[in-house]
Design an enzyme around this catalytic site. Structure first.
Site, short mmCIF file in Angstrom:
data_model
loop_
_atom_site.label_atom_id
_atom_site.label_comp_id
_atom_site.label_asym_id
_atom_site.label_seq_id
_atom_site.Cartn_x
_atom_site.Cartn_y
_atom_site.Cartn_z
N GLY A 122 35.71 14.69 17.45
CA GLY A 122 36.05 13.29 17.70
C GLY A 122 37.37 13.04 17.00
CB ALA A 123 40.79 13.64 17.87
CG ASN A 132 40.65 4.25 15.42
OD1 ASN A 132 41.79 4.66 15.63
ND2 ASN A 132 40.19 3.12 15.93
CG ASN A 141 27.32 7.01 20.28
OD1 ASN A 141 28.12 7.21 21.18
ND2 ASN A 141 27.56 6.16 19.30
CB VAL A 195 30.69 10.12 11.02
CG1 VAL A 195 31.34 8.79 10.69
CG2 VAL A 195 31.05 11.15 9.95
CG ASN A 210 27.10 4.09 13.08
OD1 ASN A 210 26.27 4.43 12.24
ND2 ASN A 210 28.26 3.56 12.77
CG HIS A 214 25.18 2.86 8.27
ND1 HIS A 214 25.80 2.26 7.20
CD2 HIS A 214 26.16 3.06 9.18
CE1 HIS A 214 27.09 2.13 7.45
NE2 HIS A 214 27.33 2.61 8.66
#
Ligand code: APR
Length: 310
Positions: free
Chosen positions: A8-9, A11, A95, A118, A120, A175
């Protein structure tokens, strides 16, 4: 480390790669993304900053997993970011499929890697990665608590007008909305925060922390937080890469700790060489225990919803 890959490039991923390089936590950092040219372009751009920033970490990018082969640690940020008004749970199905396919690819080229999740909803995506990889829990860890505590510490430091470095805090649970901040474990250089701030104000800052992700989304409108999330990931990676044995709140797979089993939830973890070295069990009040149980229930329900993807 020799090689760290960030999948995942976007943000969070690109910011992570940059911080990893700035800290020289690996000799190579590889960015992988499905968008043609983006990981290559961002990787090259970062590498071109190396002579100025004085790091020798070789950053590069790719659309396939060949260059990720043999990575010792892989950070997975691939996914769709939360849009305004969208709950973390809305992201779930999309996701989960992304994390599933990324994990399959990673396992193929780097079967001994440590996975740091990371994407979500974090606790559930970590579960997906663990199920798909079949890795032991030492090698599948989720980033949430370090970010939540960082937000809480930033708000407390501002409120008390003291250094952020002097605020220690512990946040457990899921989270986001079901996060469980442990006020009794929050100190300012060892002084319990309740001696410095009234209950009402502490409760307000806790609530702001809970809504921390949404607060940023409201401002950004088309994206979600990434500077603090990336910094949080890199703190975890540094603990592992340098075998620092830091005690950080992370999402870990519970096997009876806190009376919970078979789910990922935020708990105090010792991170060092090899990944998760230990889960620390701390005393909780009846109220905190009930909140943790509620948090666990929310994660269980979300896991139920992704079983079809597994
Ligand atoms: N493989 C590799 N990369 C992928 C895939 C995939 N199958 N699917 C999507 N991506 C990439 C996208 O192309 C995008 O570049 O993941 C990147 C996500 O980047 P952003 O949209 O900028 O999202 P970001 O803000 O980085 O957040 C990523 O982290 O904090 C969480 O909630 C957040 O789940 C989100 C994730």
């Amino acid at each position: 480390m020799h090689k760290i890959t960030v999948v995942g490039a976007g943000n969070v991923g690109a910011t992570c790669a940059q911080l990893l390089a700035l800290k020289e936590l690996a000799r190579q950092v590889v960015l992988v993304d499905v968008i043609e040219g983006v990981p290559q372009g961002k990787g090259l751009d970062q590498w071109e900053s190396a002579p100025i920033e004085a790091f020798d970490t070789r950053v590069s990018g790719a659309n396939d997993y060949g260059p990720a082969a043999g990575s010792e640690l892989v950070v997975i940020t691939a996914g769709i970011a939360r849009k305004p008004g969208m709950s973390r749970e809305d992201l779930l199905q999309t996701n989960a499929k992304i994390v599933r396919s990324v994990t399959e690819e990673v396992v193929r080229v780097a079967p001994s890697t440590i996975l740091v999740l990371v994407t979500n909803p974090l606790d559930t995506m970590a579960y997906v990665a663990k199920q798909v990889s079949g890795f032991p829990r030492e090698r599948v860890i989720g980033m949430a608590g370090v970010l939540d505590t960082a937000r809480y510490r930033a708000f407390l430091a501002e409120e008390l007008d003291v250094s952020v470095e002097d605020i220690q805090a512990l946040v457990l649970g899921g989270h986001g909305d079901t996060m469980v901040p442990l006020v009794s474990y929050t100190t300012v250089s060892g002084i319990p925060v309740a001696q410095l701030l009234n209950r009402k104000r502490i409760a307000e800052l806790v609530q702001r922390t809970r809504d921390g992700g949404a607060e940023i989304v409201r401002y950004l409108k088309t994206g979600s937080a990434y500077y603090a999330p990336a910094a949080a990931v890199v703190q975890m990676v540094e603990a592992i890469a340098r075998d620092k044995k830091r005690i950080l709140p992370c999402a870990a797979y519970l096997q009876g700790e806190y009376g919970l089993e078979g789910i990922f939830l935020g708990v105090p973890c010792k991170l060092g060489a090899g990944g998760l070295k230990e889960i620390l069990e701390v005393e909780l009040t009846a109220e905190e225990r009930a909140a943790l149980e509620k948090s666990a229930q929310a994660v269980r329900e979300t896991i139920g919803l992704v079983q079809a993807v597994l």
